[in-house]
Write a protein that holds these residues in place. Structure first.
Motif, short mmCIF file in Angstrom:
data_model
loop_
_atom_site.label_atom_id
_atom_site.label_comp_id
_atom_site.label_asym_id
_atom_site.label_seq_id
_atom_site.Cartn_x
_atom_site.Cartn_y
_atom_site.Cartn_z
N ARG A 86 0.83 -1.21 0.00
CA ARG A 86 0.00 0.00 0.00
C ARG A 86 0.87 1.26 0.00
O ARG A 86 0.51 2.27 -0.63
CB ARG A 86 -0.94 -0.02 1.21
CG ARG A 86 -2.10 -1.01 1.06
CD ARG A 86 -3.16 -0.77 2.11
NE ARG A 86 -2.71 -1.18 3.43
CZ ARG A 86 -2.89 -2.39 3.93
NH1 ARG A 86 -3.50 -3.31 3.21
NH2 ARG A 86 -2.47 -2.70 5.15
N LEU A 87 2.00 1.20 0.68
CA LEU A 87 2.92 2.32 0.69
C LEU A 87 3.41 2.63 -0.73
O LEU A 87 3.37 3.78 -1.18
CB LEU A 87 4.12 2.01 1.59
CG LEU A 87 5.30 2.98 1.52
CD1 LEU A 87 4.96 4.31 2.17
CD2 LEU A 87 6.55 2.36 2.16
N ILE A 88 3.88 1.61 -1.43
CA ILE A 88 4.40 1.81 -2.78
C ILE A 88 3.29 2.17 -3.76
O ILE A 88 3.47 3.01 -4.65
CB ILE A 88 5.17 0.56 -3.24
CG1 ILE A 88 6.43 0.40 -2.37
CG2 ILE A 88 5.55 0.65 -4.72
CD1 ILE A 88 7.15 -0.90 -2.55
N GLN A 89 2.13 1.58 -3.57
CA GLN A 89 0.99 1.87 -4.45
C GLN A 89 0.58 3.34 -4.37
O GLN A 89 0.09 3.91 -5.35
CB GLN A 89 -0.19 0.97 -4.08
CG GLN A 89 -1.35 1.06 -5.06
CD GLN A 89 -2.56 0.29 -4.57
OE1 GLN A 89 -2.89 0.31 -3.38
NE2 GLN A 89 -3.22 -0.42 -5.47
N SER A 90 0.79 3.97 -3.23
CA SER A 90 0.44 5.38 -3.09
C SER A 90 1.27 6.28 -4.00
O SER A 90 0.84 7.38 -4.36
CB SER A 90 0.61 5.82 -1.63
OG SER A 90 2.00 5.82 -1.26
N LYS A 91 2.46 5.81 -4.39
CA LYS A 91 3.35 6.58 -5.27
C LYS A 91 3.40 5.99 -6.68
O LYS A 91 3.58 6.73 -7.66
CB LYS A 91 4.76 6.61 -4.69
CG LYS A 91 4.86 7.27 -3.32
CD LYS A 91 4.50 8.75 -3.38
CE LYS A 91 4.68 9.39 -2.01
NZ LYS A 91 4.30 10.84 -2.01
#
Length: 249
Positions: A86-91
Motif C-alpha cells: 500500500r505504501l508503494i501503491q500510493s506513489k
C-alpha cells in the motif's frame, strides 16, 4: 536503459556519442547513503537487482523501489507485506502484489517467456514458496509450468504429469515434511532438479531442517538444494539453467 539499447540508439542517430558516453561514465552503483543500488548488475550477470523487502524502513524501501523502476522500467521485490504494498501503491499505482508469494512488482507487459521450467510442489501448503520460485522465473523471462500437489503420499498424481515434467529444461521441487519429492523426481528425469525444502510440517520437521537434510542426502543424482523456503533462489537458478537449455536448442 540497457547498454545494448544505448548502442542501438547511437547507431540509429537517436542519441549522440556524447550522450552515450555520459551513460557509460555512470558509476556501477548509485549511492543513496543507506544503500548502494547495483545498477550495472544486469550488464554483469543478466539479472537486474531484486529488492528483499522484509525489514526495510518505509522511506528506504520506497526510494529504492522508485530508483530501480526509473533505471530498469520494471522492478521486483520479494517478501513484501500488504502494508509495504500500500505504501508503494500510493506513489506507483501500477504496482502489483501477490499475497500468496508476497511478491511486489512492476513488470513490462510485452515480455517474452522462453524455454520451460516445471515448478512442482508436494502439497498445497508449499504453494507460497513455489509461487515465489515460479514468479521469479517468469519475471526473468522463463516460461513456467506449475504442477502442484503431487507429493509421494499419492505418487500416481505425479506420474500423471510426468510427460510435462520430463519436457522441462529444469525442475523445481518444493516440499516440506520429509522432503521426498525431490528424490523421486530426480530418479525420473534427465534434467537438473532444484530442491526447495519448506518449513511446512509437524514438530519433528524442525521448521524445514528435516526436509533440508533429506534433500541434501538424496541418493538420486542431479539434485541441487537451496535454503529453506528460498523460492527466489530456486527461481533464479532455474532461469540460469533454462537459458542454457534454450541456447542448446
Amino acid at each position: 536503459m540497457e547498454a545494448r539499447e544505448i548502442l542501438k540508439k547511437v547507431k540509429c542517430g537517436e542519441i549522440s556519442i556524447e550522450e552515450a558516453e555520459q551513460f557509460f561514465r555512470k558509476e556501477p552503483f548509485e549511492e543513496l547513503g543507506y544503500a548502494k543500488l547495483d545498477t550495472h548488475r544486469k550488464l554483469r550477470s543478466g539479472f537486474a537487482e531484486v529488492i528483499y523487502c522484509s525489514g526495510k524502513k518505509e522511506e528506504h524501501l520506497l526510494s529504492i523501489f522508485q530508483k530501480l523502476y526509473e533505471e530498469e522500467g520494471e522492478v521486483f521485490g520479494t517478501r513484501a507485506s500488504e502494508e509495504q504494498y500500500r505504501l508503494i501503491q500510493s506513489k506507483l499505482p501500477q504496482v502489483e502484489y501477490d499475497p500468496v508469494s508476497h511478491i511486489i512488482k512492476i513488470e513490462k507487459k510485452d515480455k517474452r517467456h522462453i524455454g520451460k521450467i516445471a515448478v512442482c510442489t508436494a502439497g498445497t501448503a508449499d504453494i507460497s514458496v513455489a509461487e515465489e520460485a515460479a514468479q521469479t522465473a517468469e519475471y526473468f523471462g522463463s516460461y513456467v509450468e506449475r504442477i502442484y500437489d503431487i507429493g509421494v503420499s499419492g505418487i500416481h498424481r505425479m506420474l500423471s504429469k510426468l510427460d510435462v515434467i520430463q519436457s522441462a529444461n529444469c525442475i523445481v521441487a518444493v516440499a516440506g515434511m520429509e522432503g521426498a519429492l525431490a528424490s523421486v523426481l530426480g530418479g525420473l528425469v534427465d534434467k537438473p532438479v532444484i530442491a526447495v525444502p519448506t518449513s511446512i510440517g509437524y514438530g519433528a520437521s524442525f521448521g524445514g531442517i528435516a526436509a533440508l537434510l533429506t534433500m541434501i542426502n538424496s541418493c538420486a543424482n542431479g539434485i541441487a538444494v537451496v535454503n529453506i523456503d528460498n523460492g527466489y533462489g530456486a527461481g533464479y537458478m532455474a532461469t540460469q539453467i533454462n537459458r542454457l537449455g534454450v541456447k542448446d536448442e
